[in-house]
Design a protein around this motif. Structure first.
Motif, PDB file in Angstrom:
ATOM      1  N   PRO A  91      20.445  -8.724  12.169  1.00 16.95           N
ATOM      2  CA  PRO A  91      20.428  -8.493  10.728  1.00 16.95           C
ATOM      3  C   PRO A  91      19.136  -7.845  10.249  1.00 16.95           C
ATOM      4  CG  PRO A  91      20.133 -10.818  11.206  1.00 16.95           C
ATOM      5  CD  PRO A  91      20.416 -10.143  12.512  1.00 16.95           C
ATOM      6  N   VAL A  92      18.135  -7.799  11.123  1.00 15.87           N
ATOM      7  CA  VAL A  92      16.845  -7.179  10.823  1.00 15.87           C
ATOM      8  C   VAL A  92      16.569  -6.163  11.931  1.00 15.87           C
ATOM      9  CG1 VAL A  92      14.364  -7.616  10.572  1.00 15.87           C
ATOM     10  CG2 VAL A  92      16.016  -9.339   9.807  1.00 15.87           C
ATOM     11  N   PRO A  93      16.288  -4.906  11.589  1.00 17.05           N
ATOM     12  CA  PRO A  93      16.010  -3.921  12.643  1.00 17.05           C
ATOM     13  C   PRO A  93      14.817  -4.330  13.512  1.00 17.05           C
ATOM     14  CG  PRO A  93      16.247  -2.852  10.506  1.00 17.05           C
ATOM     15  CD  PRO A  93      16.207  -4.320  10.252  1.00 17.05           C
ATOM     16  N   MET A  94      14.908  -4.040  14.800  1.00 14.96           N
ATOM     17  CA  MET A  94      13.815  -4.375  15.712  1.00 14.96           C
ATOM     18  C   MET A  94      12.655  -3.406  15.507  1.00 14.96           C
ATOM     19  SD  MET A  94      13.812  -4.951  19.830  1.00 14.96           S
ATOM     20  CE  MET A  94      13.600  -3.289  20.393  1.00 14.96           C
ATOM     21  N   PRO A  95      11.436  -3.934  15.345  1.00 15.25           N
ATOM     22  CA  PRO A  95      10.268  -3.051  15.217  1.00 15.25           C
ATOM     23  C   PRO A  95       9.965  -2.382  16.564  1.00 15.25           C
ATOM     24  CG  PRO A  95       9.673  -5.372  14.845  1.00 15.25           C
ATOM     25  CD  PRO A  95      11.096  -5.330  15.245  1.00 15.25           C
ATOM     26  N   GLU A  96       9.144  -1.353  16.505  1.00 20.88           N
ATOM     27  CA  GLU A  96       8.732  -0.699  17.749  1.00 20.88           C
ATOM     28  C   GLU A  96       7.822  -1.631  18.517  1.00 20.88           C
ATOM     29  OE1 GLU A  96       7.409   3.325  17.863  1.00 20.88           O
ATOM     30  OE2 GLU A  96       8.609   3.828  16.099  1.00 20.88           O
ATOM     31  N   GLY A  97       7.953  -1.604  19.819  1.00 14.24           N
ATOM     32  CA  GLY A  97       7.127  -2.461  20.659  1.00 14.24           C
ATOM     33  C   GLY A  97       7.974  -3.404  21.480  1.00 14.24           C
ATOM     34  N   ASN A  98       7.334  -4.453  21.954  1.00 17.88           N
ATOM     35  CA  ASN A  98       7.980  -5.411  22.839  1.00 17.88           C
ATOM     36  C   ASN A  98       8.283  -6.694  22.055  1.00 17.88           C
ATOM     37  OD1 ASN A  98       9.000  -6.454  25.168  1.00 17.88           O
ATOM     38  ND2 ASN A  98       7.039  -6.713  26.184  1.00 17.88           N
ATOM     39  N   TYR A  99       9.546  -6.852  21.652  1.00 17.18           N
ATOM     40  CA  TYR A  99       9.957  -7.974  20.816  1.00 17.18           C
ATOM     41  C   TYR A  99      11.173  -8.669  21.416  1.00 17.18           C
ATOM     42  CZ  TYR A  99       6.924  -6.345  17.065  1.00 17.18           C
ATOM     43  OH  TYR A  99       5.833  -5.987  16.316  1.00 17.18           O
ATOM     44  N   SER A 100      11.345  -9.924  21.061  1.00 14.91           N
ATOM     45  CA  SER A 100      12.560 -10.652  21.404  1.00 14.91           C
ATOM     46  C   SER A 100      13.081 -11.329  20.136  1.00 14.91           C
ATOM     47  CB  SER A 100      12.298 -11.683  22.506  1.00 14.91           C
ATOM     48  OG  SER A 100      11.444 -12.696  22.039  1.00 14.91           O
ATOM     49  N   TRP A 101      14.380 -11.550  20.107  1.00 16.21           N
ATOM     50  CA  TRP A 101      15.008 -12.128  18.925  1.00 16.21           C
ATOM     51  C   TRP A 101      14.800 -13.638  18.903  1.00 16.21           C
ATOM     52  CZ3 TRP A 101      16.406 -10.574  14.442  1.00 16.21           C
ATOM     53  CH2 TRP A 101      17.200 -11.392  13.632  1.00 16.21           C
ATOM     54  N   ASP A 102      14.465 -14.171  17.727  1.00  9.94           N
ATOM     55  CA  ASP A 102      14.328 -15.609  17.524  1.00  9.94           C
ATOM     56  C   ASP A 102      15.380 -16.036  16.507  1.00  9.94           C
ATOM     57  OD1 ASP A 102      12.958 -18.197  17.816  1.00  9.94           O
ATOM     58  OD2 ASP A 102      12.457 -17.863  15.705  1.00  9.94           O
ATOM     59  N   GLU A 103      16.406 -16.691  16.987  1.00 13.49           N
ATOM     60  CA  GLU A 103      17.514 -17.080  16.114  1.00 13.49           C
ATOM     61  C   GLU A 103      17.093 -18.128  15.095  1.00 13.49           C
ATOM     62  OE1 GLU A 103      21.494 -16.981  14.677  1.00 13.49           O
ATOM     63  OE2 GLU A 103      20.223 -15.574  15.756  1.00 13.49           O
ATOM     64  N   GLU A 104      16.164 -18.985  15.457  1.00 19.20           N
ATOM     65  CA  GLU A 104      15.732 -20.051  14.553  1.00 19.20           C
ATOM     66  C   GLU A 104      15.107 -19.486  13.270  1.00 19.20           C
ATOM     67  OE1 GLU A 104      12.587 -23.647  14.815  1.00 19.20           O
ATOM     68  OE2 GLU A 104      13.990 -23.470  16.501  1.00 19.20           O
ATOM     69  N   THR A 105      14.321 -18.436  13.406  1.00 20.68           N
ATOM     70  CA  THR A 105      13.680 -17.824  12.236  1.00 20.68           C
ATOM     71  C   THR A 105      14.409 -16.565  11.769  1.00 20.68           C
ATOM     72  OG1 THR A 105      12.195 -16.492  13.599  1.00 20.68           O
ATOM     73  CG2 THR A 105      11.415 -18.695  12.924  1.00 20.68           C
ATOM     74  N   VAL A 106      15.428 -16.179  12.485  1.00 20.01           N
ATOM     75  CA  VAL A 106      16.203 -14.965  12.210  1.00 20.01           C
ATOM     76  C   VAL A 106      15.251 -13.776  12.064  1.00 20.01           C
ATOM     77  CG1 VAL A 106      18.074 -13.955  10.830  1.00 20.01           C
ATOM     78  CG2 VAL A 106      17.885 -16.432  11.021  1.00 20.01           C
ATOM     79  N   SER A 107      14.435 -13.615  13.091  1.00 22.19           N
ATOM     80  CA  SER A 107      13.458 -12.521  13.059  1.00 22.19           C
ATOM     81  C   SER A 107      13.070 -12.140  14.488  1.00 22.19           C
ATOM     82  CB  SER A 107      12.211 -12.944  12.285  1.00 22.19           C
ATOM     83  OG  SER A 107      11.570 -14.015  12.944  1.00 22.19           O
ATOM     84  N   TRP A 108      12.386 -11.013  14.579  1.00 22.69           N
ATOM     85  CA  TRP A 108      11.864 -10.542  15.861  1.00 22.69           C
ATOM     86  C   TRP A 108      10.471 -11.103  16.076  1.00 22.69           C
ATOM     87  CZ3 TRP A 108      15.134  -8.316  19.107  1.00 22.69           C
ATOM     88  CH2 TRP A 108      16.269  -7.700  18.583  1.00 22.69           C
ATOM     89  N   LEU A 109      10.230 -11.605  17.274  1.00 22.12           N
ATOM     90  CA  LEU A 109       8.900 -12.098  17.614  1.00 22.12           C
ATOM     91  C   LEU A 109       8.298 -11.198  18.674  1.00 22.12           C
ATOM     92  CD1 LEU A 109       9.591 -15.934  17.889  1.00 22.12           C
ATOM     93  CD2 LEU A 109       8.700 -14.656  15.927  1.00 22.12           C
ATOM     94  N   GLU A 110       7.050 -10.824  18.443  1.00 16.50           N
ATOM     95  CA  GLU A 110       6.371  -9.950  19.394  1.00 16.50           C
ATOM     96  C   GLU A 110       6.090 -10.716  20.682  1.00 16.50           C
ATOM     97  OE1 GLU A 110       2.931  -6.555  19.481  1.00 16.50           O
ATOM     98  OE2 GLU A 110       2.831  -8.104  17.945  1.00 16.50           O
TER      99      GLU A 110
END
Length: 114
Positions: A91-110
């Motif tokens: 639901p949130v576009p992945m930023p450039e770089g090395n990220y993984s999805w965190d379902e708990e926060t519904v966000s990308w974590l570097e």
């Protein structure tokens, strides 16, 4: 040769086989119909390049009749189906770089390099 996916009663792919070319008939029937009747399961053609039914079917994929597409298993509850490609998207576009999805926060974590 063409590839065919067999579906259970919930339209979940249970097996994918290599079969006769889609332009050939088997005992006067198109291959999807013949294989389906022979096995007693719904059968749909699939292709590696996505020209047919948007995605190559894999075990556990769902056949969506409305989209006429094979949809991979949903990776996270929050992800949304992009109907044009029949792929799940965050639901949130992945930023450039090395990220993984965190379902708990519904966000990308570097992912920090070690």
């Amino acid at each position: 040769m063409a590839h065919y996916a067999f579906l259970d009663e919930n339209n979940i792919v249970t097996e994918v086989i290599v079969g006769t070319d889609e332009t050939e008939q088997i005992e006067g029937q198109d291959p999807e119909t013949w294989y389906g009747e022979f096995r007693g399961q719904a059968c749909k053609r699939t292709s590696y390049n996505g020209n047919i039914r948007k995605n190559y079917a894999g075990i556990g994929f769902t056949y969506d009749a409305e989209l006429d597409a094979f949809v991979p298993p949903k990776p996270f509850d929050s992800w949304l189906l992009e109907e044009e490609t029949a792929q799940w998207e965050a639901p949130v576009p992945m930023p450039e770089g090395n990220y993984s999805w965190d379902e708990e926060t519904v966000s990308w974590l570097e992912i920090e390099e070690v």
